[in-house]
Design a protein around this motif. Structure first.
Motif, PDB file in Angstrom:
ATOM      1  N   GLY A   1       0.780  -1.232   0.000  1.00  0.00           N
ATOM      2  CA  GLY A   1       0.000   0.000   0.000  1.00  0.00           C
ATOM      3  C   GLY A   1       0.808   1.277   0.000  1.00  0.00           C
ATOM      4  O   GLY A   1       0.243   2.360   0.041  1.00  0.00           O
ATOM      5  N   GLY A   2       2.128   1.211  -0.009  1.00  0.00           N
ATOM      6  CA  GLY A   2       2.952   2.408  -0.081  1.00  0.00           C
ATOM      7  C   GLY A   2       3.644   2.763   1.217  1.00  0.00           C
ATOM      8  O   GLY A   2       4.705   3.385   1.208  1.00  0.00           O
ATOM      9  N   ARG A   3       3.052   2.408   2.330  1.00  0.00           N
ATOM     10  CA  ARG A   3       3.644   2.762   3.618  1.00  0.00           C
ATOM     11  C   ARG A   3       5.030   2.154   3.802  1.00  0.00           C
ATOM     12  O   ARG A   3       5.904   2.730   4.439  1.00  0.00           O
ATOM     13  CB  ARG A   3       2.723   2.293   4.732  1.00  0.00           C
ATOM     14  CG  ARG A   3       3.276   2.575   6.092  1.00  0.00           C
ATOM     15  CD  ARG A   3       2.317   2.251   7.185  1.00  0.00           C
ATOM     16  NE  ARG A   3       2.980   2.498   8.457  1.00  0.00           N
ATOM     17  CZ  ARG A   3       2.536   2.074   9.593  1.00  0.00           C
ATOM     18  NH1 ARG A   3       1.424   1.396   9.644  1.00  0.00           N
ATOM     19  NH2 ARG A   3       3.192   2.320  10.704  1.00  0.00           N
ATOM     20  N   PHE A   4       5.241   0.968   3.229  1.00  0.00           N
ATOM     21  CA  PHE A   4       6.516   0.260   3.381  1.00  0.00           C
ATOM     22  C   PHE A   4       7.343   0.320   2.098  1.00  0.00           C
ATOM     23  O   PHE A   4       8.231  -0.497   1.885  1.00  0.00           O
ATOM     24  CB  PHE A   4       6.256  -1.201   3.776  1.00  0.00           C
ATOM     25  CG  PHE A   4       5.460  -1.335   5.036  1.00  0.00           C
ATOM     26  CD1 PHE A   4       6.019  -1.021   6.263  1.00  0.00           C
ATOM     27  CD2 PHE A   4       4.136  -1.739   4.998  1.00  0.00           C
ATOM     28  CE1 PHE A   4       5.278  -1.120   7.433  1.00  0.00           C
ATOM     29  CE2 PHE A   4       3.380  -1.849   6.155  1.00  0.00           C
ATOM     30  CZ  PHE A   4       3.952  -1.530   7.380  1.00  0.00           C
TER      31      PHE A   4
ATOM     32  N   GLY B   1      16.357  -4.772  19.124  1.00  0.00           N
ATOM     33  CA  GLY B   1      16.907  -4.618  17.785  1.00  0.00           C
ATOM     34  C   GLY B   1      15.852  -4.509  16.698  1.00  0.00           C
ATOM     35  O   GLY B   1      16.176  -4.363  15.523  1.00  0.00           O
ATOM     36  N   PHE B   2      14.567  -4.571  17.083  1.00  0.00           N
ATOM     37  CA  PHE B   2      13.460  -4.478  16.136  1.00  0.00           C
ATOM     38  C   PHE B   2      12.443  -3.464  16.655  1.00  0.00           C
ATOM     39  O   PHE B   2      12.343  -3.261  17.870  1.00  0.00           O
ATOM     40  CB  PHE B   2      12.775  -5.835  15.951  1.00  0.00           C
ATOM     41  CG  PHE B   2      13.680  -6.895  15.418  1.00  0.00           C
ATOM     42  CD1 PHE B   2      13.794  -7.102  14.046  1.00  0.00           C
ATOM     43  CD2 PHE B   2      14.436  -7.687  16.264  1.00  0.00           C
ATOM     44  CE1 PHE B   2      14.637  -8.079  13.546  1.00  0.00           C
ATOM     45  CE2 PHE B   2      15.281  -8.671  15.771  1.00  0.00           C
ATOM     46  CZ  PHE B   2      15.382  -8.861  14.410  1.00  0.00           C
ATOM     47  N   THR B   3      11.698  -2.839  15.744  1.00  0.00           N
ATOM     48  CA  THR B   3      10.627  -1.925  16.134  1.00  0.00           C
ATOM     49  C   THR B   3       9.337  -2.333  15.435  1.00  0.00           C
ATOM     50  O   THR B   3       9.363  -2.754  14.278  1.00  0.00           O
ATOM     51  CB  THR B   3      10.955  -0.465  15.759  1.00  0.00           C
ATOM     52  OG1 THR B   3      11.196  -0.387  14.357  1.00  0.00           O
ATOM     53  CG2 THR B   3      12.164   0.056  16.505  1.00  0.00           C
ATOM     54  N   VAL B   4       8.228  -2.197  16.150  1.00  0.00           N
ATOM     55  CA  VAL B   4       6.923  -2.499  15.568  1.00  0.00           C
ATOM     56  C   VAL B   4       6.490  -1.339  14.677  1.00  0.00           C
ATOM     57  O   VAL B   4       6.533  -0.181  15.087  1.00  0.00           O
ATOM     58  CB  VAL B   4       5.865  -2.754  16.667  1.00  0.00           C
ATOM     59  CG1 VAL B   4       4.473  -2.887  16.062  1.00  0.00           C
ATOM     60  CG2 VAL B   4       6.204  -4.003  17.463  1.00  0.00           C
ATOM     61  N   GLU B   5       6.113  -1.655  13.449  1.00  0.00           N
ATOM     62  CA  GLU B   5       5.650  -0.662  12.478  1.00  0.00           C
ATOM     63  C   GLU B   5       4.129  -0.636  12.356  1.00  0.00           C
ATOM     64  O   GLU B   5       3.548   0.391  12.076  1.00  0.00           O
ATOM     65  CB  GLU B   5       6.248  -0.963  11.092  1.00  0.00           C
ATOM     66  CG  GLU B   5       7.745  -0.894  11.025  1.00  0.00           C
ATOM     67  CD  GLU B   5       8.242   0.528  10.862  1.00  0.00           C
ATOM     68  OE1 GLU B   5       7.647   1.295  10.091  1.00  0.00           O
ATOM     69  OE2 GLU B   5       9.231   0.849  11.545  1.00  0.00           O
ATOM     70  N   ASP B   6       3.489  -1.803  12.517  1.00  0.00           N
ATOM     71  CA  ASP B   6       2.045  -1.892  12.333  1.00  0.00           C
ATOM     72  C   ASP B   6       1.555  -3.213  12.925  1.00  0.00           C
ATOM     73  O   ASP B   6       2.326  -4.170  13.025  1.00  0.00           O
ATOM     74  CB  ASP B   6       1.693  -1.854  10.836  1.00  0.00           C
ATOM     75  CG  ASP B   6       0.239  -1.476  10.559  1.00  0.00           C
ATOM     76  OD1 ASP B   6      -0.567  -1.396  11.519  1.00  0.00           O
ATOM     77  OD2 ASP B   6      -0.093  -1.287   9.389  1.00  0.00           O
ATOM     78  N   THR B   7       0.301  -3.254  13.327  1.00  0.00           N
ATOM     79  CA  THR B   7      -0.334  -4.504  13.734  1.00  0.00           C
ATOM     80  C   THR B   7      -1.730  -4.536  13.137  1.00  0.00           C
ATOM     81  O   THR B   7      -2.391  -3.504  13.021  1.00  0.00           O
ATOM     82  CB  THR B   7      -0.439  -4.647  15.269  1.00  0.00           C
ATOM     83  OG1 THR B   7      -1.177  -3.551  15.790  1.00  0.00           O
ATOM     84  CG2 THR B   7       0.917  -4.710  15.922  1.00  0.00           C
TER      85      THR B   7
ATOM     86  N   VAL C   1      -1.256  -9.978  12.759  1.00  0.00           N
ATOM     87  CA  VAL C   1      -0.042  -9.732  11.982  1.00  0.00           C
ATOM     88  C   VAL C   1       0.657  -8.523  12.586  1.00  0.00           C
ATOM     89  O   VAL C   1       0.065  -7.452  12.717  1.00  0.00           O
ATOM     90  CB  VAL C   1      -0.357  -9.473  10.498  1.00  0.00           C
ATOM     91  CG1 VAL C   1       0.914  -9.104   9.739  1.00  0.00           C
ATOM     92  CG2 VAL C   1      -1.023 -10.693   9.876  1.00  0.00           C
ATOM     93  N   THR C   2       1.898  -8.723  12.994  1.00  0.00           N
ATOM     94  CA  THR C   2       2.732  -7.655  13.512  1.00  0.00           C
ATOM     95  C   THR C   2       3.854  -7.421  12.511  1.00  0.00           C
ATOM     96  O   THR C   2       4.585  -8.354  12.173  1.00  0.00           O
ATOM     97  CB  THR C   2       3.322  -8.026  14.890  1.00  0.00           C
ATOM     98  OG1 THR C   2       2.247  -8.385  15.780  1.00  0.00           O
ATOM     99  CG2 THR C   2       4.112  -6.865  15.484  1.00  0.00           C
ATOM    100  N   VAL C   3       3.944  -6.199  12.008  1.00  0.00           N
ATOM    101  CA  VAL C   3       5.002  -5.851  11.048  1.00  0.00           C
ATOM    102  C   VAL C   3       6.083  -5.097  11.818  1.00  0.00           C
ATOM    103  O   VAL C   3       5.797  -4.130  12.518  1.00  0.00           O
ATOM    104  CB  VAL C   3       4.447  -4.997   9.887  1.00  0.00           C
ATOM    105  CG1 VAL C   3       5.561  -4.632   8.909  1.00  0.00           C
ATOM    106  CG2 VAL C   3       3.316  -5.720   9.175  1.00  0.00           C
ATOM    107  N   MET C   4       7.313  -5.578  11.684  1.00  0.00           N
ATOM    108  CA  MET C   4       8.454  -4.991  12.382  1.00  0.00           C
ATOM    109  C   MET C   4       9.547  -4.595  11.397  1.00  0.00           C
ATOM    110  O   MET C   4       9.577  -5.086  10.278  1.00  0.00           O
ATOM    111  CB  MET C   4       9.060  -5.995  13.364  1.00  0.00           C
ATOM    112  CG  MET C   4       8.128  -6.519  14.403  1.00  0.00           C
ATOM    113  SD  MET C   4       8.994  -7.733  15.445  1.00  0.00           S
ATOM    114  CE  MET C   4       7.607  -8.474  16.262  1.00  0.00           C
ATOM    115  N   ARG C   5      10.437  -3.730  11.851  1.00  0.00           N
ATOM    116  CA  ARG C   5      11.648  -3.371  11.117  1.00  0.00           C
ATOM    117  C   ARG C   5      12.855  -3.765  11.945  1.00  0.00           C
ATOM    118  O   ARG C   5      12.858  -3.602  13.163  1.00  0.00           O
ATOM    119  CB  ARG C   5      11.733  -1.867  10.943  1.00  0.00           C
ATOM    120  CG  ARG C   5      11.152  -1.254   9.779  1.00  0.00           C
ATOM    121  CD  ARG C   5      11.885  -1.318   8.503  1.00  0.00           C
ATOM    122  NE  ARG C   5      10.968  -0.735   7.559  1.00  0.00           N
ATOM    123  CZ  ARG C   5      10.893  -1.005   6.301  1.00  0.00           C
ATOM    124  NH1 ARG C   5      11.739  -1.868   5.785  1.00  0.00           N
ATOM    125  NH2 ARG C   5      10.031  -0.457   5.526  1.00  0.00           N
TER     126      ARG C   5
END
Length: 184
Positions: free
Chosen positions: A42-45, A165-171, A179-183
């Protein structure tokens, strides 16, 4: 099951029926995969698929990694220890004719071999409720599988906290799937 979009849009994958509960094989439904991939594209990532090297941990049928390949990923590595899952992945790779872009590692996701080719997109779909996801993520990082700034897509029965070492971007929640999206 089928490929939702991209080069192989509409192509059917090997039938898994209702899965294999004994092997914790619980395929992500087409509806959830479609919602998940729409969110990612969708563009956010940015475009997480274009030229990506994909790591599909607890790969099951391989549908997540194969969907990413269909949408422009460069390669995919599937990690699956179950024999049923390994056979389904091999069958799906054969159905799509993508053996050159794929690799199957028949091993436990907690015991990955080292690599010098880190991945920029990681799918993590462990057996629900067994606390294996963060352990697998740490193992993948320790063995060099996770590129800096990699996007991690983590499916579980509850939203997940980001390990160090990771950050949550979206859930997002899709029925009983969170679904948890991390970087990285």
């Amino acid at each position: 099951m089928r490929i939702i979009a991209g080069d192989w849009r509409g192509r059917r994958l090997a039938s898994v029926g209702k899965g294999d509960p004994g092997a914790h094989l619980r395929p992500t439904t087409d509806r959830v995969r479609e919602s998940l991939f729409n969110m990612l594209s969708g563009g956010r990532f940015g475009d997480p698929f274009d030229g990506a090297r994909v790591l599909d941990l607890f790969a099951g049928t391989g549908a997540l990694g194969l969907e990413a390949l269909s949408r422009g990923a460069l390669s995919a590595v599937f990690v699956e220890k179950g024999r049923v899952g390994q056979k389904l992945i091999r069958d799906n790779i054969a159905l799509l004719g993508c053996a050159e872009e794929t690799r199957l590692i028949g091993a436990d996701a907690l015991r990955l071999p080292p690599t010098d080719a880190p991945c920029s997109l990681i799918f993590l779909d462990p057996p629900y409720g067994k606390s294996l996801g963060n352990k697998a993520l740490s193992a993948a990082r320790d063995q060099g599988w996770i590129a800096p700034d990699a996007l991690i897509v983590f499916e579980e029965s509850t939203p997940q906290q980001a390990p160090e070492g990771f950050t949550v971007e979206d859930t997002r929640r899709y029925g009983d799937t969170h679904v948890t999206v991390m970087r990285a």
